[in-house]
Design a protein around this motif. Sequence first.
Motif, short mmCIF file in Angstrom:
data_model
loop_
_atom_site.label_atom_id
_atom_site.label_comp_id
_atom_site.label_asym_id
_atom_site.label_seq_id
_atom_site.Cartn_x
_atom_site.Cartn_y
_atom_site.Cartn_z
N ALA A 60 0.82 -1.21 0.00
CA ALA A 60 0.00 0.00 0.00
C ALA A 60 0.86 1.26 0.00
CB ALA A 60 -0.93 0.00 1.21
N GLU A 61 2.17 1.08 -0.04
CA GLU A 61 3.14 2.19 -0.13
C GLU A 61 3.06 3.11 1.08
OE1 GLU A 61 2.12 4.01 -3.84
OE2 GLU A 61 2.60 2.21 -5.02
N LEU A 62 2.88 2.50 2.27
CA LEU A 62 2.75 3.29 3.50
C LEU A 62 4.08 3.44 4.25
CD1 LEU A 62 -0.60 1.75 4.85
CD2 LEU A 62 -0.26 3.87 3.56
N GLY A 63 5.11 2.72 3.85
CA GLY A 63 6.39 2.80 4.52
C GLY A 63 7.25 1.60 4.19
N GLY A 64 8.40 1.52 4.88
CA GLY A 64 9.32 0.42 4.65
C GLY A 64 9.52 -0.41 5.91
N THR A 65 10.41 -1.38 5.82
CA THR A 65 10.70 -2.22 6.98
C THR A 65 12.15 -2.66 6.95
OG1 THR A 65 9.94 -4.12 8.29
CG2 THR A 65 10.11 -4.44 5.92
N ILE A 66 12.59 -3.30 8.02
CA ILE A 66 13.95 -3.84 8.13
C ILE A 66 13.84 -5.33 8.39
CG2 ILE A 66 16.09 -3.78 9.46
CD1 ILE A 66 15.49 -0.85 10.10
N MET A 67 14.54 -6.11 7.56
CA MET A 67 14.43 -7.56 7.65
C MET A 67 15.79 -8.22 7.38
SD MET A 67 11.50 -9.14 8.18
CE MET A 67 9.87 -8.54 8.61
N PRO A 68 16.00 -9.43 7.91
CA PRO A 68 17.17 -10.20 7.49
C PRO A 68 17.05 -10.52 6.00
CG PRO A 68 16.19 -11.12 9.47
CD PRO A 68 15.22 -10.12 8.95
N GLU A 69 18.17 -10.83 5.36
CA GLU A 69 18.18 -11.01 3.91
C GLU A 69 17.17 -12.04 3.43
OE1 GLU A 69 21.25 -12.09 0.27
OE2 GLU A 69 21.75 -12.63 2.32
N SER A 70 17.12 -13.20 4.09
CA SER A 70 16.24 -14.27 3.62
C SER A 70 14.78 -13.83 3.64
CB SER A 70 16.43 -15.53 4.47
OG SER A 70 16.32 -15.23 5.85
N ALA A 71 14.37 -13.14 4.71
CA ALA A 71 12.99 -12.68 4.82
C ALA A 71 12.73 -11.53 3.84
CB ALA A 71 12.70 -12.23 6.24
N ALA A 72 13.73 -10.66 3.66
CA ALA A 72 13.57 -9.52 2.76
C ALA A 72 13.33 -10.00 1.33
CB ALA A 72 14.81 -8.63 2.84
N ARG A 73 14.10 -10.99 0.89
CA ARG A 73 13.95 -11.48 -0.48
C ARG A 73 12.54 -12.04 -0.72
NH1 ARG A 73 18.36 -11.27 -3.39
NH2 ARG A 73 20.41 -11.25 -2.38
N ALA A 74 12.01 -12.71 0.29
CA ALA A 74 10.67 -13.30 0.16
C ALA A 74 9.58 -12.24 0.08
CB ALA A 74 10.40 -14.23 1.33
N MET A 75 9.87 -11.00 0.51
CA MET A 75 8.87 -9.94 0.52
C MET A 75 8.80 -9.17 -0.79
SD MET A 75 9.25 -8.15 4.27
CE MET A 75 7.93 -7.01 3.85
N LEU A 76 9.82 -9.23 -1.60
CA LEU A 76 9.94 -8.32 -2.74
C LEU A 76 8.74 -8.39 -3.68
CD1 LEU A 76 13.74 -8.56 -3.63
CD2 LEU A 76 12.55 -7.03 -2.04
N GLN A 77 8.33 -9.57 -4.06
CA GLN A 77 7.21 -9.69 -5.00
C GLN A 77 5.87 -9.33 -4.36
OE1 GLN A 77 7.10 -13.35 -7.17
NE2 GLN A 77 5.17 -12.89 -8.19
N PRO A 78 5.49 -9.94 -3.21
CA PRO A 78 4.18 -9.60 -2.63
C PRO A 78 4.06 -8.15 -2.19
CG PRO A 78 5.44 -11.00 -1.13
CD PRO A 78 6.15 -11.01 -2.43
N ALA A 79 5.19 -7.52 -1.82
CA ALA A 79 5.14 -6.13 -1.36
C ALA A 79 5.47 -5.14 -2.47
CB ALA A 79 6.11 -5.93 -0.19
N ASN A 80 5.78 -5.66 -3.68
CA ASN A 80 6.19 -4.80 -4.80
C ASN A 80 7.28 -3.83 -4.34
OD1 ASN A 80 6.21 -3.70 -7.39
ND2 ASN A 80 4.62 -2.20 -6.91
N ALA A 81 8.38 -4.41 -3.85
CA ALA A 81 9.41 -3.61 -3.21
C ALA A 81 10.80 -4.00 -3.68
CB ALA A 81 9.32 -3.78 -1.70
#
Length: 307
Positions: free
Chosen positions: A233-254
Amino acid sequence: MNLRRLKYFIKIVDVGSLTQAADILHIAQPALSQQLATLEGEVDQQLLIRTKRGVTPTDAGKILYTHAQAILRQCAQAQSAIDGAGRTLSGQVSVGLAPGTAAQQLAIPLLTEVQRQHPGIVLYFNENFGTTLSELIMSGRMDMAVIYGDRDIHGLRFLPLMKEALFFVCPHALGEPRREIPLAEVARYDLFLPRIYNIMRKAADDAFTQVGLSYRVKCEIESQTSLNAALAAELGGTIMPESAARAMLQPANAWMARIVEPNVLTSLSFCMSDHLPLSQPAEAVKGILLSLMAQRTEDNRPLTLVG
């Protein structure tokens, strides 16, 4: 203390009703009540409070419930070890995998390798927060876990496995993609983070404090689904370990960028009890899990093997 009475007591607490517990255990309710009364006499404490809605454990009952689970589990492990002497390993082994960790991606490889080497072992996976998993191990209700952190806690033993870099995850609409981002720039964004007791949040908080930066937490979110939706929803960002961050890229369009100036790392550790021995099947699973973790670390350069 009679093991059968402990089993009865655990079932009564789990069900919350003497009548229903008696039905499940296939014994008469008066007989079950007598077994409970005998157990209360043995410990010289009232263990249950009876109400119209059923039964609830007293403070003493809650303590006994926790210890009874550990006692029966150890007895089952002992019987399993005796039964398995000189034979193929078999039995249940419980493994905790903290959400968002590199270890979470090892569930299927671990299952495959355990089935290949020891087809008689049945794995139970529990994905939960590190504090919950460590409490289950401490009480004897879980064999082992891979979680963030390596702090000294009475009742637990930690084996450091690797250090995982923290990444900033940002919706495309809020910034241009890059490979690295200074922590000072991360502080300018609205952030969605877990609560402060979360090890990953504490690592980020310590990093901001170290360089004297304040940061804005727009909302504290523990659910991965809600976190993905907030970023989408483009409301902000987050901080994640690499493995979790990679899994978020497509569903979060990030996009994701490694945090630098300073580099922020969090420790991933193997956790087990420091006083309850592992069963033979659990020892076998431990060996396979540690081997897979070491192999993953070698294959993934951003992760740093410890020890």
